[in-house]
Design a protein around this motif. Structure first.
Motif, PDB file in Angstrom:
ATOM      1  N   LYS A   1      92.433  62.474 -47.714  1.00 38.73           N
ATOM      2  CA  LYS A   1      91.213  63.519 -48.030  1.00 38.73           C
ATOM      3  C   LYS A   1      90.581  63.490 -49.420  1.00 38.73           C
ATOM      4  CE  LYS A   1      93.171  67.035 -45.053  1.00 38.73           C
ATOM      5  NZ  LYS A   1      94.267  68.345 -44.611  1.00 38.73           N
ATOM      6  N   SER A   2      91.293  63.607 -50.645  1.00 43.50           N
ATOM      7  CA  SER A   2      90.557  62.763 -51.550  1.00 43.50           C
ATOM      8  C   SER A   2      90.319  62.042 -51.731  1.00 43.50           C
ATOM      9  CB  SER A   2      92.035  62.686 -52.898  1.00 43.50           C
ATOM     10  OG  SER A   2      93.044  63.659 -52.840  1.00 43.50           O
ATOM     11  N   ILE A   3      90.046  60.613 -51.405  1.00 38.94           N
ATOM     12  CA  ILE A   3      89.667  59.728 -50.688  1.00 38.94           C
ATOM     13  C   ILE A   3      88.298  59.858 -50.113  1.00 38.94           C
ATOM     14  CG2 ILE A   3      88.952  57.326 -50.179  1.00 38.94           C
ATOM     15  CD1 ILE A   3      92.299  57.141 -49.886  1.00 38.94           C
ATOM     16  N   PHE A   4      88.650  61.507 -49.541  1.00 41.34           N
ATOM     17  CA  PHE A   4      87.112  61.105 -48.487  1.00 41.34           C
ATOM     18  C   PHE A   4      86.212  62.171 -49.757  1.00 41.34           C
ATOM     19  CE2 PHE A   4      84.975  64.505 -46.053  1.00 41.34           C
ATOM     20  CZ  PHE A   4      84.031  64.193 -45.323  1.00 41.34           C
ATOM     21  N   TRP A   5      86.624  62.876 -50.066  1.00 38.16           N
ATOM     22  CA  TRP A   5      85.889  63.746 -51.113  1.00 38.16           C
ATOM     23  C   TRP A   5      85.335  63.119 -52.006  1.00 38.16           C
ATOM     24  CZ3 TRP A   5      83.760  67.874 -48.996  1.00 38.16           C
ATOM     25  CH2 TRP A   5      84.456  68.874 -47.751  1.00 38.16           C
ATOM     26  N   ILE A   6      85.373  62.284 -52.409  1.00 37.59           N
ATOM     27  CA  ILE A   6      85.311  61.321 -53.730  1.00 37.59           C
ATOM     28  C   ILE A   6      84.623  60.512 -53.376  1.00 37.59           C
ATOM     29  CG2 ILE A   6      85.366  59.097 -54.817  1.00 37.59           C
ATOM     30  CD1 ILE A   6      88.487  60.229 -55.172  1.00 37.59           C
ATOM     31  N   MET A   7      83.871  59.970 -51.717  1.00 37.34           N
ATOM     32  CA  MET A   7      82.888  59.374 -51.633  1.00 37.34           C
ATOM     33  C   MET A   7      82.376  60.783 -50.916  1.00 37.34           C
ATOM     34  SD  MET A   7      85.079  56.787 -48.916  1.00 37.34           S
ATOM     35  CE  MET A   7      84.014  56.787 -47.264  1.00 37.34           C
TER      36      MET A   7
ATOM     37  N   ARG B   1      99.461  54.935 -39.349  1.00 37.19           N
ATOM     38  CA  ARG B   1      98.707  54.691 -38.307  1.00 37.19           C
ATOM     39  C   ARG B   1      97.135  55.839 -39.391  1.00 37.19           C
ATOM     40  NH1 ARG B   1     101.762  56.081 -35.286  1.00 37.19           N
ATOM     41  NH2 ARG B   1     102.051  58.231 -35.396  1.00 37.19           N
ATOM     42  N   LEU B   2      97.232  57.089 -39.678  1.00 36.49           N
ATOM     43  CA  LEU B   2      96.148  57.817 -39.570  1.00 36.49           C
ATOM     44  C   LEU B   2      95.467  56.699 -40.936  1.00 36.49           C
ATOM     45  CD1 LEU B   2      97.691  61.346 -40.397  1.00 36.49           C
ATOM     46  CD2 LEU B   2      96.294  60.392 -38.540  1.00 36.49           C
ATOM     47  N   GLY B   3      95.848  56.167 -41.958  1.00 38.90           N
ATOM     48  CA  GLY B   3      95.344  55.296 -43.305  1.00 38.90           C
ATOM     49  C   GLY B   3      94.799  53.477 -42.557  1.00 38.90           C
ATOM     50  N   TRP B   4      94.748  53.160 -41.380  1.00 45.05           N
ATOM     51  CA  TRP B   4      94.738  52.408 -40.842  1.00 45.05           C
ATOM     52  C   TRP B   4      93.097  52.897 -40.218  1.00 45.05           C
ATOM     53  CZ3 TRP B   4      94.461  48.116 -42.724  1.00 45.05           C
ATOM     54  CH2 TRP B   4      95.489  47.211 -43.523  1.00 45.05           C
ATOM     55  N   LEU B   5      93.475  53.841 -39.138  1.00 45.82           N
ATOM     56  CA  LEU B   5      92.009  54.580 -38.752  1.00 45.82           C
ATOM     57  C   LEU B   5      91.031  54.938 -39.492  1.00 45.82           C
ATOM     58  CD1 LEU B   5      94.239  57.304 -35.736  1.00 45.82           C
ATOM     59  CD2 LEU B   5      93.035  54.691 -35.877  1.00 45.82           C
ATOM     60  N   PHE B   6      91.561  54.893 -40.617  1.00 45.66           N
ATOM     61  CA  PHE B   6      90.293  55.915 -41.515  1.00 45.66           C
ATOM     62  C   PHE B   6      89.688  54.410 -42.580  1.00 45.66           C
ATOM     63  CE2 PHE B   6      89.811  57.986 -46.220  1.00 45.66           C
ATOM     64  CZ  PHE B   6      88.846  58.046 -45.572  1.00 45.66           C
ATOM     65  N   PHE B   7      90.574  53.396 -42.125  1.00 44.66           N
ATOM     66  CA  PHE B   7      89.900  52.278 -42.835  1.00 44.66           C
ATOM     67  C   PHE B   7      89.335  51.553 -41.638  1.00 44.66           C
ATOM     68  CE2 PHE B   7      90.189  47.853 -42.765  1.00 44.66           C
ATOM     69  CZ  PHE B   7      90.046  47.220 -44.313  1.00 44.66           C
TER      70      PHE B   7
END
Length: 277
Positions: free
Chosen positions: A117-123, A23-29
């Motif tokens: 979170k790692s994806i966010f910090w890379i972005m 659910r968190l992943g799809w919201l992030f997506f």
């Protein structure tokens, strides 16, 4: 725990944890897709507000358009990483998050929500590198303004200073852009490893420890893996820790002399969580 064949024990991601992280992943997506669309629309809207003639200086509108479209670009790349993680998450739910094969092999997946979170910090890093590149080009934008100063002397002086600053700024922009390119290349490897399974030989070279209910496995020449035991069901937690203790004793405690105590502490922590729940 599932035992598909003899001496093979598979521990799947708990269903409740799978639903929560998915659910968190799809919201992030969805947030990334919306951001990408907004960035494209903002850039396209700004693109129509000025004349696109060739100049020797950078227009501030060009910088804003580039920033808008870069945000869209980064958001699309981030959404690809999220989809990759969601695929790995499903694999962990259906094909196992931790698997013991025989007495000397373990396969694990890091499916913690911390991956997002790692994806966010890379972005975030890519975004600020691009902002730095644009800041380096600010003197080139000033050239367009200084060339319109009414006083010829002041125009020549300020334009000359802006050109000198532009040369230094270009160096900064090149360095920042190189970081972005290197990050994109590194992102390919990160995407492949995101949530992927890693197999380790449980011999004298392996190191296993448990800290804060996180199982850490390291092996020379292999990436270190972190497995959040909270992602398993309570029953699987006990079975995995008991099986790990048995394997550790059979291996003559070579992985980590203190692992027995760490397993005992993890079991006690699991019991406390159950009693609180």
């Amino acid at each position: 725990m599932i035992q598909p064949v003899k001496d093979t024990y598979r521990f799947d991601l708990a269903h409740s944890q799978y639903l929560r992280i998915r659910r968190l992943g799809w919201l992030f997506f969805l947030a990334l897709i919306v951001t990408a669309i907004v960035g494209v629309l903002c850039g396209a809207a700004l693109w129509t507000t000025y004349v696109h003639n060739v100049t020797l200086y950078l227009k501030w509108q060009d910088a804003l358009v580039a920033l808008s479209w870069f945000i869209s670009f980064v958001s699309i790349l981030g959404s690809i990483l999220v989809v990759r993680f969601l695929h790995a998450l499903r694999e962990g739910h259906t094909a196992g998050m931790v698997t013991f094969e025989g007495n000397n092999t373990i396969t694990v997946r890091d499916l913690s929500a911390e991956n997002m979170k790692s994806i966010f910090w890379i972005m975030n890093s890519a975004f600020w590198c691009f902002v730095t590149a644009l800041i380096g080009l600010v003197p080139a934008i000033l050239v367009g303004w200084t060339m319109h100063i009414p006083s010829p002397v002041l125009m020549v002086v300020t334009t000359g200073l802006a050109i000198l600053l532009s040369l230094a700024g270009i160096v900064v922009s090149i360095v920042a852009t190189s970081f972005i390119l290197v990050g994109c290349l590194g992102g390919i490897s990160f995407c492949r490893k995101l949530g992927s399974s890693h197999t380790y030989r449980l011999n004298g070279q392996a190191t296993i420890r448990i800290d804060n209910f996180v199982l850490t496995i390291s092996y020379p020449g292999n990436p270190e893996s972190l497995v959040d035991l909270n992602l398993l069901s309570t029953q699987d937690q006990h079975q995995l820790l008991s099986l790990l203790h048995t394997r550790w004793v059979d291996a003559k405690q070579v992985w980590n002399p203190a692992l027995g105590e760490e397993i005992a502490q993890a079991l006690e922590a699991s019991k406390r969580l159950v009693s609180v729940a």
